[in-house]
Design a protein around this motif. Sequence first.
Motif, short mmCIF file in Angstrom:
data_model
loop_
_atom_site.label_atom_id
_atom_site.label_comp_id
_atom_site.label_asym_id
_atom_site.label_seq_id
_atom_site.Cartn_x
_atom_site.Cartn_y
_atom_site.Cartn_z
N VAL A 56 0.87 -1.18 0.00
CA VAL A 56 0.00 0.00 0.00
C VAL A 56 0.90 1.23 0.00
O VAL A 56 1.78 1.34 0.85
CB VAL A 56 -0.92 0.03 1.24
CG1 VAL A 56 -1.75 1.32 1.26
CG2 VAL A 56 -1.84 -1.19 1.28
N CYS A 87 -3.03 0.37 -3.88
CA CYS A 87 -2.94 -1.00 -3.36
C CYS A 87 -2.58 -1.91 -4.52
O CYS A 87 -3.23 -1.87 -5.58
CB CYS A 87 -4.27 -1.43 -2.76
SG CYS A 87 -4.86 -0.39 -1.40
N THR A 120 -7.90 -3.62 -0.37
CA THR A 120 -8.50 -2.29 -0.47
C THR A 120 -9.64 -2.12 0.52
O THR A 120 -9.83 -1.04 1.09
CB THR A 120 -9.00 -2.02 -1.91
OG1 THR A 120 -9.95 -3.04 -2.28
CG2 THR A 120 -7.85 -2.03 -2.91
N ARG A 124 -10.02 0.73 3.53
CA ARG A 124 -11.19 1.58 3.72
C ARG A 124 -11.79 1.39 5.11
O ARG A 124 -12.14 2.36 5.79
CB ARG A 124 -12.25 1.27 2.66
CG ARG A 124 -13.45 2.20 2.80
CD ARG A 124 -14.62 1.81 1.94
NE ARG A 124 -15.76 2.66 2.26
CZ ARG A 124 -17.01 2.39 1.90
NH1 ARG A 124 -17.28 1.30 1.22
NH2 ARG A 124 -17.98 3.22 2.23
N GLU A 148 -12.47 4.21 -6.35
CA GLU A 148 -11.50 3.17 -6.65
C GLU A 148 -11.43 2.96 -8.15
O GLU A 148 -12.45 2.94 -8.84
CB GLU A 148 -11.86 1.85 -5.95
CG GLU A 148 -11.77 1.91 -4.44
CD GLU A 148 -12.04 0.56 -3.78
OE1 GLU A 148 -12.04 -0.46 -4.51
OE2 GLU A 148 -12.22 0.52 -2.56
N THR A 163 -4.99 -1.35 -7.67
CA THR A 163 -6.17 -0.51 -7.54
C THR A 163 -5.77 0.80 -6.88
O THR A 163 -5.09 0.79 -5.84
CB THR A 163 -7.26 -1.20 -6.70
OG1 THR A 163 -7.69 -2.39 -7.36
CG2 THR A 163 -8.46 -0.28 -6.50
N MET A 165 -7.06 3.97 -4.94
CA MET A 165 -8.16 4.52 -4.16
C MET A 165 -7.90 6.01 -3.95
O MET A 165 -6.82 6.39 -3.48
CB MET A 165 -8.25 3.80 -2.81
CG MET A 165 -9.34 4.31 -1.88
SD MET A 165 -9.29 3.49 -0.26
CE MET A 165 -9.61 1.79 -0.71
#
Length: 246
Positions: A56, A87, A120, A124, A148, A163, A165
């Motif tokens: 991350v 991520c 992910t 969150r 996302e 991904t 975010m």
Amino acid sequence: MLSAEAARLAAIEVLCPTASLASNSDYPTLAGRNVLDSRSTALQDLDRDREYTPTVALHTRSSSVSRRGDAADAADSECSTEIEIVCELAIAARDEGGPDYADAMAGDDPDARLVLAALTSQVRNLLEFSQGGFLFRDTIIGIRKIEEEAFGVPELGLRWQRTTMRLSAVIEDDRFDQQHGGMPEPMATLFKKLPDTSYAKHKLAQLAGIFAADPRPPLAGVAAFDNPAADPATDNPILWTGAPHA
């Protein structure tokens, strides 16, 4: 804006707590200790014994401050920031004839995709809902939006296990202590809350001494004259508050 940097550093402490780093256990996400500040995944972050390494990376993408309206006070501002949280399931990749480099795992893999989705979701949950995320939520005013976006070029059939975010948050404006100097708020409050050995506190300690005081000269007094053409240096006022008039 330093308040935007404070939000990012608070998020890093939530996603990779100092206590977990000290014991090398009980990490709150699949990324473990691989929560990176303002940089991409590097080869040294990879566990070569695993098929991929969840990581991350947090970046402050943007921040802004604006007056709430034309009739608003000069200090009545609305501030926001966008934190980009990348991520990915990282591997050691190599172009033909080139050296190894860290990149997200390429190709369609439903199992890997589920792992990435879980990562992910952990991020969150920690920042938006969990008890451990209070440090982050207390540093901002509120989360406005989370988006996302998967990384790939679907038109060419190219996809990576990454991904991005984008977390948009409303934050406080920086508040500087002109009289005494020192770290502005809300960064100063975050500094006090962080564990002494935390990564974020170490980074903030480097900033503590660069904000010098800029005290205003004291107000000697206020004088009122009945003659608009009066000379304050020689004429006597009809009203004086403050130190005795010479």
